[in-house]
Design an enzyme around this catalytic site. Structure first.
Site, mmCIF file in Angstrom:
data_model
loop_
_atom_site.group_PDB
_atom_site.id
_atom_site.type_symbol
_atom_site.label_atom_id
_atom_site.label_comp_id
_atom_site.label_asym_id
_atom_site.label_seq_id
_atom_site.Cartn_x
_atom_site.Cartn_y
_atom_site.Cartn_z
ATOM 1 N N HIS A 94 0.806 -1.219 0.000
ATOM 2 C CA HIS A 94 0.000 0.000 0.000
ATOM 3 C C HIS A 94 0.848 1.283 0.000
ATOM 4 O O HIS A 94 0.844 2.046 -0.948
ATOM 5 C CB HIS A 94 -0.899 0.043 1.248
HETATM 6 O O1 RIB Z 1 -5.148 0.242 4.497
HETATM 7 C C1 RIB Z 1 -3.744 0.172 4.391
HETATM 8 C C2 RIB Z 1 -3.107 1.217 5.233
HETATM 9 O O2 RIB Z 1 -3.381 0.975 6.609
HETATM 10 C C3 RIB Z 1 -1.574 1.219 5.127
HETATM 11 O O3 RIB Z 1 -1.112 2.519 5.327
HETATM 12 C C4 RIB Z 1 -1.145 0.339 6.261
HETATM 13 O O4 RIB Z 1 0.172 0.660 6.742
HETATM 14 C C5 RIB Z 1 -2.163 0.704 7.302
HETATM 15 O O5 RIB Z 1 -1.699 1.893 7.940
#
Ligand code: RIB
Ligand code: CA
Length: 312
Positions: free
Chosen positions: A241
């Site tokens: 992500h």
């Molecule tokens: O949904 C994914 C996000 O939530 C990413 O930033 C992960 O590190 C969590 O913080």
């Protein structure tokens, strides 16, 4: 591309870690003015410790680390140890950090920097508490932000922390609402993009065989945090992500999307934190963000590998 001046607001988190390492491995493209740790994946004292460990791992000693917010604006903090482990950075055996934390608060650092430095980009990898507080305490800085690039939200990919909400948008929905309504230039890297960037076994092997310390450590981090997404979504690996935000800054052509209106649910218990994307312009709400729905996964990993090879 001229160097982008950025502040990274983060809740490390293994995917945050890869984003931070990617940024610190790209000094010719990114001038990291500071890293602000915020409560999210794990409580603040742990995200702060993890940010310090990562700066030490990167070998960069010019980076300033700050403590951001320890709780959301209204909600009780919801964390994600079930994904990231008790420390928030389970997996690698990194030494307890000795790297200094700046005296100034992370929110004050954001405000002071935006007031004195032109053309700053805010990169957010966790809940938006710090940005919302800075914009509320110092409304004059909103117009000075070049761009807020956020790993945030979802549309067709629905939710990962609830049936309808992405974790960063959900944890502090009130902060998400403030930033989405702020009139700052917003670019979202939501689940619709990040779910196209999967750390498959082949890609994990490239990290293990990288020949430096960073590659294998990154593989260990991702291994330690992939189980949840693989079990829930049935993939051969976990989506990376947060590094999508940095990859967007380094090679924007890896991503594509549309200028749309994005709002967030702040009241309903059922859909709290859901980002409502007016993709088909079915309302008269004006577009307030670039919402990325496509990502070139192969191109992303080629960039990631090329840059991580530079680190010790
Ligand atoms: O949904 C994914 C996000 O939530 C990413 O930033 C992960 O590190 C969590 O913080
Ligand atoms: Ca994160």
């Amino acid at each position: 591309m001229s160097k982008r001046k950025i502040i990274i607001d983060t809740d490390p988190g293994q995917d945050d870690a890869l984003a931070i390492l990617l940024a610190l491995a790209s000094p010719e493209d990114l001038d990291v003015l500071g890293i602000v740790a915020v409560a999210g994946n794990v409580p603040l004292h742990q995200t702060l410790n993890n940010a310090r460990k990562l700066v030490e791992l990167s070998g960069r000693t010019d980076i300033k680390v700050f403590a951001g917010s320890e709780r959301p604006l209204r909600q009780t903090l919801v964390t994600a140890e079930h994904i990231h482990g008790a420390t928030g950075l389970d997996g690698p055996d990194l030494p307890e950090p000795t790297y200094p934390v700046e005296e100034k608060s992370g929110v004050q650092f954001i405000i002071d920097t935006l007031r004195t430095v032109d053309d700053v980009t805010l990169v957010t990898l966790g809940p938006l508490t710090d940005i919302a507080r800075a914009f509320t305490e110092a409304p004059d800085v909103v117009g000075r932000v070049r761009e807020v690039v956020m790993m945030l939200g979802s549309w067709r990919e629905l939710g990962n922390v609830s049936p309808t909400a992405e974790f960063n948008a959900y944890v502090d929905a009130a902060a998400t609402d403030i930033v989405l309504r702020s009139e700052a230039r917003l670019t979202l890297l939501p689940l619709d993009a990040t779910h196209k960037v999967i750390s498959t076994p082949e890609r994990m092997q490239v990290l293990r065989d990288m020949g430096n310390r960073t590659g294998p450590q990154a593989a260990i981090m991702l291994k330690a945090s992939e189980a949840f997404d693989m079990a829930r979504f049935g993939w051969a690996g976990a989506p990376l992500h947060d590094p999508c935000t940095i990859a967007y800054l380094l090679k924007p052509e890896l991503f594509s999307g549309r200028e749309v209106n994005v709002m967030v649910e702040t009241e309903s218990e059922l859909t709290l934190g859901m980002t409502v994307v007016d993709w088909w312009k079915s309302t008269d709400r004006k577009p307030n963000a670039t919402f990325m729905t496509e990502a070139d996964g192969e191109g992303f990993y080629q960039l990631l590998f090329e840059r991580l090879r530079r680190l010790p």
